[in-house]
Motif scaffolding. Structure first.
Motif, PDB file in Angstrom:
ATOM      1  N   PRO A   3     -91.255 -59.333 122.150  1.00  0.00           N
ATOM      2  CA  PRO A   3     -92.102 -60.364 122.743  1.00  0.00           C
ATOM      3  C   PRO A   3     -91.750 -61.774 122.259  1.00  0.00           C
ATOM      4  CG  PRO A   3     -93.450 -58.747 121.556  1.00  0.00           C
ATOM      5  CD  PRO A   3     -92.030 -58.360 121.404  1.00  0.00           C
ATOM      6  N   PHE A   4     -91.313 -61.906 121.025  1.00  0.00           N
ATOM      7  CA  PHE A   4     -90.950 -63.217 120.489  1.00  0.00           C
ATOM      8  C   PHE A   4     -89.663 -63.741 121.136  1.00  0.00           C
ATOM      9  CE2 PHE A   4     -93.437 -61.083 117.245  1.00  0.00           C
ATOM     10  CZ  PHE A   4     -94.430 -62.027 117.021  1.00  0.00           C
ATOM     11  N   GLN A   8     -88.517 -62.810 124.177  1.00  0.00           N
ATOM     12  CA  GLN A   8     -88.829 -63.089 125.580  1.00  0.00           C
ATOM     13  C   GLN A   8     -89.567 -64.424 125.712  1.00  0.00           C
ATOM     14  OE1 GLN A   8     -87.896 -61.242 128.414  1.00  0.00           O
ATOM     15  NE2 GLN A   8     -88.650 -63.066 129.441  1.00  0.00           N
ATOM     16  N   LYS A   9     -90.518 -64.691 124.832  1.00  0.00           N
ATOM     17  CA  LYS A   9     -91.277 -65.943 124.877  1.00  0.00           C
ATOM     18  C   LYS A   9     -90.361 -67.146 124.666  1.00  0.00           C
ATOM     19  CE  LYS A   9     -95.240 -68.418 124.292  1.00  0.00           C
ATOM     20  NZ  LYS A   9     -94.958 -69.612 125.025  1.00  0.00           N
ATOM     21  N   SER A  10     -89.430 -67.064 123.730  1.00  0.00           N
ATOM     22  CA  SER A  10     -88.497 -68.167 123.482  1.00  0.00           C
ATOM     23  C   SER A  10     -87.612 -68.429 124.694  1.00  0.00           C
ATOM     24  CB  SER A  10     -87.625 -67.867 122.265  1.00  0.00           C
ATOM     25  OG  SER A  10     -88.411 -67.801 121.118  1.00  0.00           O
ATOM     26  N   GLU A  66     -88.351 -67.658 127.854  1.00  0.00           N
ATOM     27  CA  GLU A  66     -89.208 -68.224 128.904  1.00  0.00           C
ATOM     28  C   GLU A  66     -89.472 -69.707 128.656  1.00  0.00           C
ATOM     29  OE1 GLU A  66     -92.792 -65.909 129.107  1.00  0.00           O
ATOM     30  OE2 GLU A  66     -91.684 -64.110 129.689  1.00  0.00           O
ATOM     31  N   ASP A  67     -89.809 -70.059 127.426  1.00  0.00           N
ATOM     32  CA  ASP A  67     -90.113 -71.453 127.093  1.00  0.00           C
ATOM     33  C   ASP A  67     -88.926 -72.363 127.395  1.00  0.00           C
ATOM     34  OD1 ASP A  67     -92.612 -70.682 126.254  1.00  0.00           O
ATOM     35  OD2 ASP A  67     -92.161 -70.838 124.118  1.00  0.00           O
ATOM     36  N   THR A  96     -87.739 -72.081 131.662  1.00  0.00           N
ATOM     37  CA  THR A  96     -88.652 -72.539 132.714  1.00  0.00           C
ATOM     38  C   THR A  96     -88.476 -74.026 133.006  1.00  0.00           C
ATOM     39  OG1 THR A  96     -90.407 -72.787 131.054  1.00  0.00           O
ATOM     40  CG2 THR A  96     -90.413 -70.775 132.385  1.00  0.00           C
TER      41      THR A  96
END
Length: 85
Positions: A2-3, A5-7, A9-10, A13
């Motif tokens: 999750p960490f 994937q979040k990086s 995405e941030d 995007t």
């Protein structure tokens, strides 16, 4: 995961309308270090990922450094792009 994937995405995007996906089979662990030796329970992982959009259309190859602490804290550092597709 999750960490990571979040990086991704941030970062992406800002440039893409679709959110890139990171799959576990597209992650290579390049190095694992224990910087404080036996004095702590911190591991630093250097990994390479290939995020993709849609039906595995690779967008870039990226390097991460991730610090994992014994208490469960995770820090993602040094997000770098090394190759465009």
């Amino acid at each position: 995961m999750p960490f990571i994937q979040k990086s991704v995405e941030d970062y992406f995007t800002k440039f893409l309308t679709d959110v890139p996906t990171v799959a576990p089979w597209n992650i290579d662990i390049l190095r694992v270090e224990k910087p404080n030796a036996y004095r702590s329970f911190i591991f630093v992982l250097k990994i390479r990922i290939k995020p993709y959009v849609g039906q595995q259309s690779w967008i870039r190859c990226c390097l991460f450094k991730i610090a994992v602490h014994g208490e469960g804290d995770v820090e993602v550092n040094n997000f770098q792009h090394i190759k465009k597709y």
